[in-house]
Design an enzyme around this catalytic site. Sequence first.
Site, PDB file in Angstrom:
ATOM      1  N   ASP A 159      -1.963  38.701  68.089  1.00 29.31           N
ATOM      2  CA  ASP A 159      -1.244  37.473  68.394  1.00 29.31           C
ATOM      3  C   ASP A 159      -2.062  36.641  69.382  1.00 29.31           C
ATOM      4  O   ASP A 159      -3.050  37.119  69.937  1.00 29.31           O
ATOM      5  CB  ASP A 159       0.171  37.746  68.907  1.00 29.31           C
ATOM      6  CG  ASP A 159       0.225  38.432  70.262  1.00 29.31           C
ATOM      7  OD1 ASP A 159      -0.759  39.108  70.634  1.00 29.31           O
ATOM      8  OD2 ASP A 159       1.248  38.315  70.951  1.00 29.31           O
ATOM      9  N   TYR A 168      -3.628  34.482  72.566  1.00 27.77           N
ATOM     10  CA  TYR A 168      -3.674  34.647  74.021  1.00 27.77           C
ATOM     11  C   TYR A 168      -2.451  33.969  74.630  1.00 27.77           C
ATOM     12  O   TYR A 168      -2.027  32.904  74.179  1.00 27.77           O
ATOM     13  CB  TYR A 168      -4.938  34.023  74.586  1.00 27.77           C
ATOM     14  CG  TYR A 168      -6.224  34.697  74.147  1.00 27.77           C
ATOM     15  CD1 TYR A 168      -6.506  36.014  74.503  1.00 27.77           C
ATOM     16  CD2 TYR A 168      -7.169  34.002  73.399  1.00 27.77           C
ATOM     17  CE1 TYR A 168      -7.691  36.621  74.112  1.00 27.77           C
ATOM     18  CE2 TYR A 168      -8.362  34.604  73.002  1.00 27.77           C
ATOM     19  CZ  TYR A 168      -8.620  35.912  73.360  1.00 27.77           C
ATOM     20  OH  TYR A 168      -9.788  36.513  72.978  1.00 27.77           O
ATOM     21  N   PHE A 198      -9.287  35.963  68.760  1.00 23.40           N
ATOM     22  CA  PHE A 198     -10.358  36.336  69.693  1.00 23.40           C
ATOM     23  C   PHE A 198     -11.068  35.139  70.323  1.00 23.40           C
ATOM     24  O   PHE A 198     -11.908  35.313  71.197  1.00 23.40           O
ATOM     25  CB  PHE A 198     -11.395  37.257  69.030  1.00 23.40           C
ATOM     26  CG  PHE A 198     -10.867  38.608  68.659  1.00 23.40           C
ATOM     27  CD1 PHE A 198     -10.648  39.571  69.640  1.00 23.40           C
ATOM     28  CD2 PHE A 198     -10.554  38.915  67.336  1.00 23.40           C
ATOM     29  CE1 PHE A 198     -10.138  40.821  69.300  1.00 23.40           C
ATOM     30  CE2 PHE A 198     -10.051  40.161  66.997  1.00 23.40           C
ATOM     31  CZ  PHE A 198      -9.846  41.115  67.980  1.00 23.40           C
ATOM     32  N   HIS A 245     -10.381  48.848  68.848  1.00 23.95           N
ATOM     33  CA  HIS A 245     -10.307  47.471  69.354  1.00 23.95           C
ATOM     34  C   HIS A 245     -11.413  47.224  70.384  1.00 23.95           C
ATOM     35  O   HIS A 245     -11.782  48.136  71.132  1.00 23.95           O
ATOM     36  CB  HIS A 245      -8.933  47.246  69.993  1.00 23.95           C
ATOM     37  CG  HIS A 245      -8.584  45.818  70.193  1.00 23.95           C
ATOM     38  ND1 HIS A 245      -9.021  45.098  71.297  1.00 23.95           N
ATOM     39  CD2 HIS A 245      -7.857  44.954  69.442  1.00 23.95           C
ATOM     40  CE1 HIS A 245      -8.553  43.861  71.207  1.00 23.95           C
ATOM     41  NE2 HIS A 245      -7.843  43.747  70.093  1.00 23.95           N
TER      42      HIS A 245
END
Length: 230
Positions: free
Chosen positions: A74, A76, A87, A197
């Site tokens: 989702d 920031y 990202f 991740h």
Amino acid sequence: MFKEKGDDRRSVKIEAQWLAVLGDYFKTDEFGRLAAAVREEYLHNKIYPKPENIFQAFSLTPFSQVKVVILGQDPYHNPGQAHGLCFSVPANVQVPPSLKNIYQEIESDGGYKKEGRGGDLSPWAQQGVFLLNAILSVVAHQPASHRHLGWEEFTDEVIKILSDKKDHLVFILWGNYARSKKHLIQSEKHLILEAPHPSPLSAYQGFFGCRHFSKTNHWLREHGEKEIVW
């Protein structure tokens, strides 16, 4: 986010190619409920990204141009960061820790120097890297706050359509959440790359050294596509 058009309150302001392939889904009751819920959230809460940037990933990477899919969770949730690409942050915003680790892996993998570069990944999107968050909005300072609003059903449909209608894509799945979407992808015709991740909490557990960037370019070369300049 949503363009009013006559009595059709589900008319969506989105890039034309994506509108064509997702048009049937936009007419469903399921999407109608999502649209109504998102409107209410923007009316009553501080939501990121700005409404005009919710579908930025779609705008910068039309359906016909998608070669690579990177899946995030989702947006920031701090001010000024989210702008519709997973990202990624706007050029004038400090590079987040996960993206710093992505840049570190790119340098060790392919030799692309990232020192001094900002965090805006729009150049990737413009080369065919579809930077999709599974959830496209978030309440300020509340990560995963829109997890059950209906976005995941929508983006699952996007992933399935890409898998069904396109050939020889690369799907990059970092972390358990992204990897949980693997069942939506036809592995017999697409390359699926999985790793932990890039967060500082997990990057040293297998993200560093995954070489996903060179593997992606090798696959693209094999299938007659132009490599990504990471």
